[in-house]
Design a protein around this motif. Structure first.
Motif, mmCIF file in Angstrom:
data_model
loop_
_atom_site.group_PDB
_atom_site.id
_atom_site.type_symbol
_atom_site.label_atom_id
_atom_site.label_comp_id
_atom_site.label_asym_id
_atom_site.label_seq_id
_atom_site.Cartn_x
_atom_site.Cartn_y
_atom_site.Cartn_z
ATOM 1 N N PRO A 57 68.738 49.991 36.926
ATOM 2 C CA PRO A 57 68.846 50.329 35.277
ATOM 3 C C PRO A 57 69.918 49.225 34.622
ATOM 4 N N LEU A 58 71.222 49.191 35.436
ATOM 5 C CA LEU A 58 71.977 48.123 34.803
ATOM 6 C C LEU A 58 71.498 46.860 34.435
ATOM 7 N N THR A 59 70.530 46.385 35.352
ATOM 8 C CA THR A 59 69.968 45.061 35.048
ATOM 9 C C THR A 59 69.124 44.988 33.906
ATOM 10 N N LEU A 60 68.210 46.070 33.714
ATOM 11 C CA LEU A 60 67.552 46.080 32.550
ATOM 12 C C LEU A 60 68.404 46.240 31.566
ATOM 13 N N LEU A 61 69.441 46.837 31.257
ATOM 14 C CA LEU A 61 70.162 46.920 30.067
ATOM 15 C C LEU A 61 70.973 45.756 29.858
ATOM 16 N N GLU A 199 72.932 43.199 42.102
ATOM 17 C CA GLU A 199 71.340 43.195 42.109
ATOM 18 C C GLU A 199 70.955 41.696 42.772
ATOM 19 N N SER A 200 69.521 41.940 43.285
ATOM 20 C CA SER A 200 69.060 40.744 43.816
ATOM 21 C C SER A 200 69.206 39.481 42.898
ATOM 22 N N LEU A 201 69.327 38.270 43.335
ATOM 23 C CA LEU A 201 69.250 37.069 42.550
ATOM 24 C C LEU A 201 67.721 37.014 42.123
ATOM 25 N N TRP A 202 66.859 37.369 42.785
ATOM 26 C CA TRP A 202 65.627 37.161 42.342
ATOM 27 C C TRP A 202 65.226 37.928 41.118
ATOM 28 N N ASN A 203 65.599 39.259 41.263
ATOM 29 C CA ASN A 203 65.348 40.259 40.049
ATOM 30 C C ASN A 203 66.299 39.778 38.768
ATOM 31 N N SER A 204 67.382 39.149 39.053
ATOM 32 C CA SER A 204 68.305 38.862 37.934
ATOM 33 C C SER A 204 67.836 37.658 37.450
ATOM 34 N N TYR A 205 67.264 36.754 37.957
ATOM 35 C CA TYR A 205 66.767 35.581 37.503
ATOM 36 C C TYR A 205 65.433 35.960 36.804
ATOM 37 N N PHE A 206 64.560 36.541 37.177
ATOM 38 C CA PHE A 206 63.217 36.757 36.396
ATOM 39 C C PHE A 206 63.329 37.730 35.511
ATOM 40 N N LEU A 207 64.250 38.713 35.461
ATOM 41 C CA LEU A 207 64.327 39.559 34.187
ATOM 42 C C LEU A 207 65.442 39.232 33.293
ATOM 43 N N ALA A 208 66.376 38.903 33.603
ATOM 44 C CA ALA A 208 67.695 38.772 32.557
ATOM 45 C C ALA A 208 67.623 37.251 31.974
ATOM 46 N N ALA A 209 66.927 36.302 32.770
ATOM 47 C CA ALA A 209 66.858 34.954 32.530
ATOM 48 C C ALA A 209 65.367 34.662 31.912
ATOM 49 N N ILE A 210 64.323 34.902 32.709
ATOM 50 C CA ILE A 210 63.036 34.121 32.419
ATOM 51 C C ILE A 210 62.302 35.145 31.289
ATOM 52 N N LEU A 211 62.068 36.459 31.742
ATOM 53 C CA LEU A 211 61.608 37.168 30.960
ATOM 54 C C LEU A 211 62.046 37.531 29.320
ATOM 55 N N ARG A 212 63.709 37.758 29.487
ATOM 56 C CA ARG A 212 64.507 37.847 28.404
ATOM 57 C C ARG A 212 64.237 36.442 27.327
#
Length: 315
Positions: A57-61, A199-212
């Motif tokens: 959840p913190l990653t999504l926030l 958080e995994s680098l994979w999730n961090s990259y795709f959610l906080a960088a690419i999707l955002r």
């Protein structure tokens, strides 16, 4: 830019182009590098949606927080501050907005502001970088996939950009733009969730960088496309820009577009009141902190007079 307290002359802010695509007959030169990169970005954003249930959840926030910072770098920074000079910002705020603008990765502040001034001065003509008369796709994303129309380059060179050239923050960002984009748009959003809460680098990259990044881009593009085609025109029915609630949500307050093109000097880009306008709230908060000053506003009598003279009669 017109001063607050005067109704801007339509002839200096909006110029009607011919009916239909004004660049009809103009051969488009596709920039295939941009086509590939934009295709990969949006494919990555679609894939990122699969990762949402697996992320902390913190990653999504954090991704949403980065989205807000990204949007402010465009709306409060490149747009209302540097393009329209609708308020003044102290050095710490200008540095923050420049960093946020690098997180947005939508060209550096100088180029963004210069092109936006061309968009207002030559709206819906060939000198408008994202001329809506050339269709929805062109005004939304297509303008970034082809070479600029020669009129955009020619007329852009004639615009007064001395204020941008004199701003050391703008020039520093322009000089170090590539490095700042890599850090702010991709590295920082990815490393924070991984380093601080595991958080995994994979999730961090795709959610906080690419999707955002993809969502923020499309939020800005909605102003160029949807807000120039769908909605009402209570302030000036003779121009293309319209009021659109969807765009207001996606671009944190930039959807009051008929108002903005009628009164481009207004720091709020909308009438004050209960309008959903997070960018205005941010600027007002910065004023409370002493980091922003000299907010320009259209007066109530000015607004009402313009509505009565050129509005379409809607609220």
């Amino acid at each position: 830019m017109p001063d607050a307290g005067t109704v801007p002359c339509r002839g200096t802010e909006e110029q009607d182009g011919p009916e239909g695509p004004s660049a009809r007959g103009q051969r488009l030169t596709v920039v295939w590098r941009n086509v590939v990169l934009m295709g990969l970005l949006h494919a990555g954003a679609v894939y990122a949606l699969v990762l949402v249930p697996r992320a902390q959840p913190l990653t999504l926030l954090w991704a949403y927080f980065c989205f807000l910072v990204t949007a402010l770098g465009v709306t409060a920074g490149a747009h209302r501050l540097w393009s329209h000079r609708s308020y003044k910002a102290k050095l710490p705020l200008r540095i923050f907005l420049a960093a946020a603008n690098s997180m947005a990765f939508q060209n550096d502040i100088f180029e963004w502001a210069r092109d936006h001034r061309a968009h207002h001065k030559y709206s819906e003509t060939d000198a408008d970088p994202h001329n809506a008369r050339r269709g929805f796709f062109f005004s939304h994303i297509g303008w970034l996939l082809v070479r600029k129309h020669p009129d955009v380059i020619e007329k852009g060179r004639k615009l007064d950009v001395t204020d941008l050239l004199a701003d050391p923050v703008v020039q520093f960002q322009r000089k170090h733009y590539k490095v700042s984009v890599v850090l702010m748009c991709f590295v920082v959003p990815t490393l924070v969730p991984w380093y601080i809460w595991g958080e995994s680098l994979w999730n961090s990259y795709f959610l906080a960088a690419i999707l955002r990044y993809a969502v923020a881009l499309n939020g800005t593009w909605l102003v160029n496309s949807v807000a120039h085609m769908y909605g009402n025109r209570p302030y000036d029915k003779h121009i293309s820009p319209r009021q659109n609630p969807l765009v207001t949500l996606g671009a944190i307050g930039e959807g009051f577009h008929n108002y903005h093109h009628t009164f481009p000097f207004d720091y709020s880009a909308s009438e004050l009141g209960l309008n959903f306008n997070p960018t205005t709230w941010f600027i007002d908060f910065m004023c409370l902190l002493g980091l922003a000053t000299d907010r320009k506003r259209a007066t109530k009598p000015m607004i009402e007079a313009r509505k009565a003279k050129t509005g379409d009669g809607t609220a």
